[in-house]
Design an enzyme around this catalytic site. Structure first.
Site, PDB file in Angstrom:
ATOM      1  N   TYR A   1       0.819  -1.229  -0.015  1.00 52.83           N
ATOM      2  CA  TYR A   1       0.156   0.148  -0.192  1.00 52.83           C
ATOM      3  C   TYR A   1       0.727   1.301  -0.109  1.00 52.83           C
ATOM      4  CZ  TYR A   1       0.774   1.073   5.056  1.00 52.83           C
ATOM      5  OH  TYR A   1       1.334   1.222   6.237  1.00 52.83           O
TER       6      TYR A   1
ATOM      7  N   ARG B   1       8.102   4.214  -4.653  1.00 58.93           N
ATOM      8  CA  ARG B   1       8.198   3.087  -3.707  1.00 58.93           C
ATOM      9  C   ARG B   1       6.948   2.107  -3.789  1.00 58.93           C
ATOM     10  NH1 ARG B   1       7.368   5.065   2.380  1.00 58.93           N
ATOM     11  NH2 ARG B   1       5.438   5.328   1.855  1.00 58.93           N
TER      12      ARG B   1
ATOM     13  N   ARG C   1      -8.093 -20.616  -2.248  1.00 57.16           N
ATOM     14  CA  ARG C   1      -6.884 -20.482  -1.375  1.00 57.16           C
ATOM     15  C   ARG C   1      -5.703 -21.398  -1.480  1.00 57.16           C
ATOM     16  NH1 ARG C   1      -5.342 -21.894   3.796  1.00 57.16           N
ATOM     17  NH2 ARG C   1      -4.337 -20.124   5.259  1.00 57.16           N
TER      18      ARG C   1
ATOM     19  N   LYS D   1       6.562  -2.191   1.793  1.00 60.45           N
ATOM     20  CA  LYS D   1       5.547  -1.668   2.609  1.00 60.45           C
ATOM     21  C   LYS D   1       4.244  -2.565   2.321  1.00 60.45           C
ATOM     22  CE  LYS D   1       2.907   3.062   3.150  1.00 60.45           C
ATOM     23  NZ  LYS D   1       3.326   2.871   4.447  1.00 60.45           N
TER      24      LYS D   1
ATOM     25  N   GLU E   1      11.758   2.098  14.301  1.00 60.34           N
ATOM     26  CA  GLU E   1      11.093   3.096  13.896  1.00 60.34           C
ATOM     27  C   GLU E   1       9.987   3.085  14.705  1.00 60.34           C
ATOM     28  OE1 GLU E   1       9.907   2.233   9.790  1.00 60.34           O
ATOM     29  OE2 GLU E   1       9.924   0.083  10.183  1.00 60.34           O
TER      30      GLU E   1
ATOM     31  N   LEU F   1      11.052   0.878   7.089  1.00 60.69           N
ATOM     32  CA  LEU F   1      10.533   1.367   5.980  1.00 60.69           C
ATOM     33  C   LEU F   1      11.321   2.693   5.539  1.00 60.69           C
ATOM     34  CD1 LEU F   1       8.036   0.806   3.932  1.00 60.69           C
ATOM     35  CD2 LEU F   1       6.931   3.004   5.076  1.00 60.69           C
TER      36      LEU F   1
HETATM   37  N1  PMP Z   1       7.595   3.445   8.877  1.00 60.39           N
HETATM   38  C1  PMP Z   1       6.645   2.820   8.930  1.00 60.39           C
HETATM   39  C2  PMP Z   1       6.466   1.495   9.697  1.00 60.39           C
HETATM   40  C3  PMP Z   1       5.235   3.428   8.519  1.00 60.39           C
HETATM   41  O1  PMP Z   1       4.013   2.687   8.484  1.00 60.39           O
HETATM   42  C4  PMP Z   1       5.410   4.531   7.863  1.00 60.39           C
HETATM   43  C5  PMP Z   1       4.077   5.436   7.111  1.00 60.39           C
HETATM   44  N2  PMP Z   1       3.322   4.277   6.609  1.00 60.39           N
HETATM   45  C6  PMP Z   1       6.533   5.237   7.990  1.00 60.39           C
HETATM   46  C7  PMP Z   1       7.741   4.806   8.550  1.00 60.39           C
HETATM   47  C8  PMP Z   1       6.595   6.439   7.234  1.00 60.39           C
HETATM   48  O2  PMP Z   1       6.614   6.287   5.636  1.00 60.39           O
HETATM   49  P1  PMP Z   1       6.303   7.759   4.907  1.00 60.39           P
HETATM   50  O3  PMP Z   1       6.943   8.848   5.315  1.00 60.39           O
HETATM   51  O4  PMP Z   1       6.577   7.259   3.548  1.00 60.39           O
HETATM   52  O5  PMP Z   1       4.668   7.815   5.447  1.00 60.39           O
END
Ligand code: PMP
Length: 286
Positions: free
Chosen positions: A33, A52, A101, A150, A182, A206
């Site tokens: 996503y 991305r 499935r 993601k 994070e 991410l």
């Molecule tokens: N880390 C994680 C685990 C996230 O889910 C997100 C947001 N989706 C981010 C970092 C930040 O990424 P972005 O700046 O691309 O929204």
């Protein structure tokens, strides 16, 4: 207002939009996503999110169901028909369904499922939470090892948010082998003097689109940026801390595991970065 959403080439009322119960996104979290913010009715960093998305799909051998030009068009059309001035556009692509499935991936010719919808968020940029700052807790990072992709596997991040909520806080930072990876849905930073410290890019986190822009603006503003691991103890002793994400931009952090930072109010660096980010990204919006 009833939203118009996009599903596999069609614009539909949200109550009419459907995907198969055999969709691998539903059965296996086999999907990726993106979330792109909208300010002044325009898309923030569409280019970064489109890039991305391609990378996430590529890493999972999933077909990209839409060209970048068409994707931009769909984003813009949804903003237009749903009259979004400030808000978010959610995009999801899954490996689709071959009508059953199975753990094995379906035939590569199986069409991906693509869904986009808007979330109207008036006041997104002027969020009062950014003036107050966020309180966070730390929890163990028990997610899988490809956090650079993601994917829609968001159960643990959701649980992390609930743990934070239960503790009377706003969010959680994830800790692995003693170091912060994070936030549940954002990248994590600490500030010491004029230095911004954040974990380096790897498969552990991410690769935030907001992170890339904010670090670029910080360097342009002559701030030092150090990309390295830091511990929660180091964060508790920092002058400031903050997070970045496409939905909350730059969010100051004023409390970590009950320890207040900077007297419990946002410091100098995070609010300044938020200001620069919003100003520059509004200018570059499409
Ligand atoms: N880390 C994680 C685990 C996230 O889910 C997100 C947001 N989706 C981010 C970092 C930040 O990424 P972005 O700046 O691309 O929204």
């Amino acid at each position: 207002m009833m939203r118009t959403v996009y599903v596999n080439g069609e614009y539909l009322a949200e109550t009419e939009a459907k995907v198969s119960i055999f969709d691998r996104g539903f059965l296996m979290a086999d999907g990726v996503y993106e979330v792109t913010s909208v300010l002044d009715g325009k898309l923030i960093d569409f280019e970064g999110h489109a890039k991305r998305l391609s990378r996430s799909l590529n890493e999972l051998d999933m077909a990209n169901p839409i060209s970048k030009a068409d994707l931009l068009e769909v984003h813009r059309e949804l903003v237009r028909v749903n009259e979004i001035e400030e808000g978010l556009i959610y995009l999801q692509v899954t490996r689709g369904s071959d009508g059953d499935r199975d753990f094995a991936f379906p035939d590569p010719e199986t069409p991906s499922t693509i869904v986009l919808f808007t979330q109207n968020k008036p006041g997104l940029a002027d969020n009062p939470a950014a003036k107050k700052g966020a309180k966070i807790i730390s929890i163990e990072d028990i997610r899988w090892g490809r956090r650079d992709i993601k994917t829609v596997q968001l159960l643990y991040p959701s649980m992390g948010k609930m743990m934070a909520k239960k503790a009377g806080c706003d969010d959680a930072w994830l800790v692995e082998d003693g170091f912060v990876t994070e936030g549940t849905s954002n990248n994590a930073y600490i500030v010491k003097g004029n230095k911004i410290i954040t974990r380096a890019l790897s498969t552990d986190i991410l690769h935030g689109i907001t992170r890339a822009a904010v670090l670029r603006f910080a360097r342009e503003a002559q701030m030092d940026v150090e990309e390295r691991n830091f511990t929660i103890d180091e964060a508790k002793e920092a002058d400031e801390a903050f997070t970045t994400s496409a939905s909350a931009f730059v969010m100051p952090v004023v409390e970590i595991d009950g320890v207040t930072l900077g007297g419990g109010v946002p410091g100098r660096v995070a609010p300044r970065l938020r200001e620069i980010y919003l100003e520059e990204m509004r200018k570059a919006a499409v």
